[in-house]
Scaffold this active site. Structure first.
Site, mmCIF file in Angstrom:
data_model
loop_
_atom_site.group_PDB
_atom_site.id
_atom_site.type_symbol
_atom_site.label_atom_id
_atom_site.label_comp_id
_atom_site.label_asym_id
_atom_site.label_seq_id
_atom_site.Cartn_x
_atom_site.Cartn_y
_atom_site.Cartn_z
ATOM 1 N N ALA A 68 3.432 31.377 43.660
ATOM 2 C CA ALA A 68 4.626 32.147 43.304
ATOM 3 C C ALA A 68 4.241 33.590 42.993
ATOM 4 O O ALA A 68 3.183 33.840 42.404
ATOM 5 C CB ALA A 68 5.295 31.516 42.097
ATOM 6 N N GLY A 113 1.721 27.338 44.097
ATOM 7 C CA GLY A 113 2.635 27.045 45.203
ATOM 8 C C GLY A 113 1.950 27.158 46.559
ATOM 9 O O GLY A 113 2.350 26.494 47.516
ATOM 10 N N GLU A 116 0.404 23.919 47.075
ATOM 11 C CA GLU A 116 1.476 22.951 47.367
ATOM 12 C C GLU A 116 2.008 23.119 48.789
ATOM 13 O O GLU A 116 2.428 22.148 49.420
ATOM 14 C CB GLU A 116 2.605 23.107 46.341
ATOM 15 N N GLU A 136 -0.996 26.230 37.474
ATOM 16 C CA GLU A 136 0.268 26.443 36.767
ATOM 17 C C GLU A 136 0.171 26.183 35.271
ATOM 18 O O GLU A 136 0.796 26.849 34.451
ATOM 19 C CB GLU A 136 1.371 25.542 37.361
HETATM 20 N N1 CO8 Z 1 1.603 36.846 42.407
HETATM 21 C C1 CO8 Z 1 1.651 38.180 42.523
HETATM 22 N N2 CO8 Z 1 0.563 38.945 42.616
HETATM 23 C C2 CO8 Z 1 -0.632 38.313 42.613
HETATM 24 C C3 CO8 Z 1 -0.758 36.929 42.521
HETATM 25 C C4 CO8 Z 1 0.441 36.166 42.426
HETATM 26 N N3 CO8 Z 1 0.443 34.828 42.356
HETATM 27 N N4 CO8 Z 1 -2.074 36.621 42.531
HETATM 28 C C5 CO8 Z 1 -2.723 37.774 42.666
HETATM 29 N N5 CO8 Z 1 -1.868 38.801 42.697
HETATM 30 C C6 CO8 Z 1 -2.163 40.215 42.791
HETATM 31 C C7 CO8 Z 1 -2.807 40.742 41.501
HETATM 32 O O1 CO8 Z 1 -1.843 40.998 40.526
HETATM 33 C C8 CO8 Z 1 -3.472 41.977 42.029
HETATM 34 O O2 CO8 Z 1 -2.490 42.971 42.191
HETATM 35 P P1 CO8 Z 1 -2.816 44.526 41.828
HETATM 36 O O3 CO8 Z 1 -3.877 44.942 42.807
HETATM 37 O O4 CO8 Z 1 -1.516 45.215 42.012
HETATM 38 O O5 CO8 Z 1 -3.330 44.524 40.411
HETATM 39 C C9 CO8 Z 1 -3.947 41.577 43.418
HETATM 40 O O6 CO8 Z 1 -3.130 40.451 43.789
HETATM 41 C C10 CO8 Z 1 -5.372 41.120 43.447
HETATM 42 O O7 CO8 Z 1 -5.569 40.206 42.401
HETATM 43 P P2 CO8 Z 1 -6.842 40.285 41.424
HETATM 44 O O8 CO8 Z 1 -7.127 41.683 41.025
HETATM 45 O O9 CO8 Z 1 -6.617 39.310 40.301
HETATM 46 O O10 CO8 Z 1 -7.975 39.776 42.443
HETATM 47 P P3 CO8 Z 1 -9.162 38.770 42.199
HETATM 48 O O11 CO8 Z 1 -9.879 38.694 43.491
HETATM 49 O O12 CO8 Z 1 -9.921 39.104 40.954
HETATM 50 O O13 CO8 Z 1 -8.448 37.345 41.898
HETATM 51 C C11 CO8 Z 1 -6.937 35.522 42.267
HETATM 52 C C12 CO8 Z 1 -7.650 36.750 42.882
HETATM 53 C C13 CO8 Z 1 -7.966 34.451 41.920
HETATM 54 C C14 CO8 Z 1 -5.980 35.019 43.331
HETATM 55 C C15 CO8 Z 1 -6.219 35.939 40.971
HETATM 56 O O14 CO8 Z 1 -5.427 37.086 41.241
HETATM 57 C C16 CO8 Z 1 -5.313 34.889 40.429
HETATM 58 O O15 CO8 Z 1 -5.772 33.972 39.750
HETATM 59 N N6 CO8 Z 1 -4.004 34.995 40.713
HETATM 60 C C17 CO8 Z 1 -2.993 34.087 40.165
HETATM 61 C C18 CO8 Z 1 -2.882 32.852 41.004
HETATM 62 C C19 CO8 Z 1 -1.960 31.877 40.348
HETATM 63 O O16 CO8 Z 1 -1.989 31.622 39.156
HETATM 64 N N7 CO8 Z 1 -1.079 31.286 41.155
HETATM 65 C C20 CO8 Z 1 -0.105 30.324 40.709
HETATM 66 C C21 CO8 Z 1 1.185 31.017 40.481
HETATM 67 S S1 CO8 Z 1 2.387 29.913 39.741
HETATM 68 C C22 CO8 Z 1 2.974 29.072 41.084
HETATM 69 O O17 CO8 Z 1 2.542 29.211 42.203
HETATM 70 C C23 CO8 Z 1 4.081 28.141 40.786
HETATM 71 C C24 CO8 Z 1 4.466 27.376 42.020
HETATM 72 C C25 CO8 Z 1 5.829 27.716 42.383
HETATM 73 C C26 CO8 Z 1 6.207 26.848 43.531
HETATM 74 C C27 CO8 Z 1 7.640 26.775 43.677
HETATM 75 C C28 CO8 Z 1 8.233 25.737 42.788
HETATM 76 C C29 CO8 Z 1 9.317 25.004 43.492
#
Ligand code: CO8
Length: 262
Positions: A68, A113, A116, A136
C-alpha cells in the site's frame, strides 16, 4: 497498451504481460492502482476471448511492489481508509477470481500488499535477491488483502503465523524452500522465464486450463469431498467438449491440436 497504473503487452499467442507501472514509487499500490486493476482484471482482460495466461510483474528491478502507498495513506481519515480497503479487496478479488492462470514474476521487494499480490497469483517465479514479507503488523494493521489466508496455504500454518506475527522479511531461496516460490532465475531473466511457462500453459486446451484452475482453486477451499465432486462435474463437461476429441485425434495423427475452445 497502458491502462493507467498498469501496462499490458501481448507477448505470445494468448499470453499477456501485465506490469504494475510505477517504478518511481517502487510500485506502491495506491487508490488509482486499485481502480485500474479492477478495470483490467475485472473487465478488460476478463472479457477478451484470446487470453489464456497472464504474467504479472512490477516495473523496474527494485520492487515488484512495496504494498500500500504509505504516502497516500498518511493522515487518511477512518472513512476514507475503510473505503480504500474495500476497493483494494475488490481489486485483489479480480485476481483471485480471474479465470485464466496468472504467474507472478517478482523482482526486488514484494512487501505487504505487494506480497499479497504475488500470493494471489497461481504461482510465482522470483528473481535472485527478491525479498518477501508481510510487515503490516509493524504498522498497526495486519495483512488485509488475503495474506492471512493465502500465506498459510502456501507455506503451512506455523511458518505463516511466525511470518505474519513477526513481520519478518525473507528471501527468494527461503521462499522456494517453503513452497511459496516455484522457481528462481536471475533478475534479467525472470520475466522471460515466467512468460515461457505462460506460453506452455497457453498451448493447452482452453476449457481444460480454465477447468483445471477452477477445480484447484475452489476445490481446495471446499474440502476433499466437495473438491472431488467439483472435479467430477468439471471433468464431465470437458468430456463432452469438441476439444477433448481434438486432443486425442491430434495425438494420434501426430500433429498439433487446433483448439476451438468448445
Ligand atoms: N509506500 C509509499 N512509499 C514507499 C513505500 C510504500 N509502501 N515503501 C517505500 N516507499 C518510498 C519511501 O518512502 C522512499 O521515498 P522517498 O525517496 O520519497 O523518501 C522510497 O520509497 C525509498 O524507500 P527507502 O528510502 O525506505 O528505501 P530503502 O531501500 O531503504 O528501503 C523498503 C526500501 C525496504 C521497501 C522500505 O522503504 C520499506 O520498508 N517500505 C515499507 C514497506 C511496507 O511496509 N509495506 C507494507 C505497506 S502496508 C500494506 O501493504 C497493506 C496492504 C494493503 C493491501 C490492501 C488491503 C486490501
Amino acid at each position: 497498451m497502458s491502462a493507467g497504473r498498469f501496462r499490458t503487452e501481448e507477448r505470445a499467442d494468448g499470453v499477456v504481460l501485465v506490469t504494475l507501472d510505477r517504478a518511481e514509487a517502487m510500485n506502491a499500490f495506491d487508490t488509482r492502482a486499485a481502480e485500474d486493476m479492477l478495470a483490467l482484471f475485472g473487465q478488460e482482460l476478463r472479457r477478451r476471448d484470446d487470453v489464456r495466461a497472464v504474467v504479472l510483474t512490477g516495473a523496474g528491478e527494485r520492487a515488484f511492489s512495496v504494498g500500500a502507498d504509505l504516502k497516500e495513506r498518511r493522515g487518511m481519515d477512518d472513512d476514507v481508509w475503510r473505503r480504500q480497503h474495500a476497493l483494494f479487496r475488490d481489486a485483489f478479488a479480480t485476481l483471485w477470481r480471474f479465470p485464466w492462470p496468472v504467474i507472478a514474476a517478482v523482482r526486488g521487494y514484494a512487501l505487504g500488499g505487494g506480497c499479497e499480490l504475488a500470493l494471489g497469483c497461481d504461482f510465482i517465479y522470483a528473481a535472485e535477491g527478491a525479498i518477501f514479507g508481510l510487515p503490516e503488523i509493524k504498522l498497526g494493521i495486519m495483512p488485509g488483502a488475503g495474506g492471512t489466508q493465502l500465506l498459510p496455504r502456501a507455506v503451512g500454518a506455523r511458518r505463516a503465523r511466525e511470518l505474519v506475527l513477526t513481520g519478518a522479511r525473507f528471501g527468494a531461496a527461503e521462499a522456494r524452500e517453503w513452497g511459496l516460490v516455484n522457481h528462481i532465475a536471475p533478475a534479467a531473466e525472470v520475466v522471460d522465464a515466467a512468460l515461457e511457462a505462460a506460453s506452455r500453459i497457453a498451448r493447452n486446451a482452453p476449457l481444460s486450463i480454465q477447468g483445471a484452475k477452477r477445480a484447484m482453486v475452489h476445490g481446495a477451499e471446499a474440502g476433499l469431498e466437495a473438491g472431488l465432486a467439483l472435479e467430477v462435474s468439471i471433468h464431465q463437461r470437458l468430456s463432452a467438449s469438441a476439444d477433448r476429441r481434438e486432443g486425442v485425434d491430434a495425438f494420434n495423427e501426430k500433429r498439433k491440436p487446433e483448439w476451438r475452445f468448445r
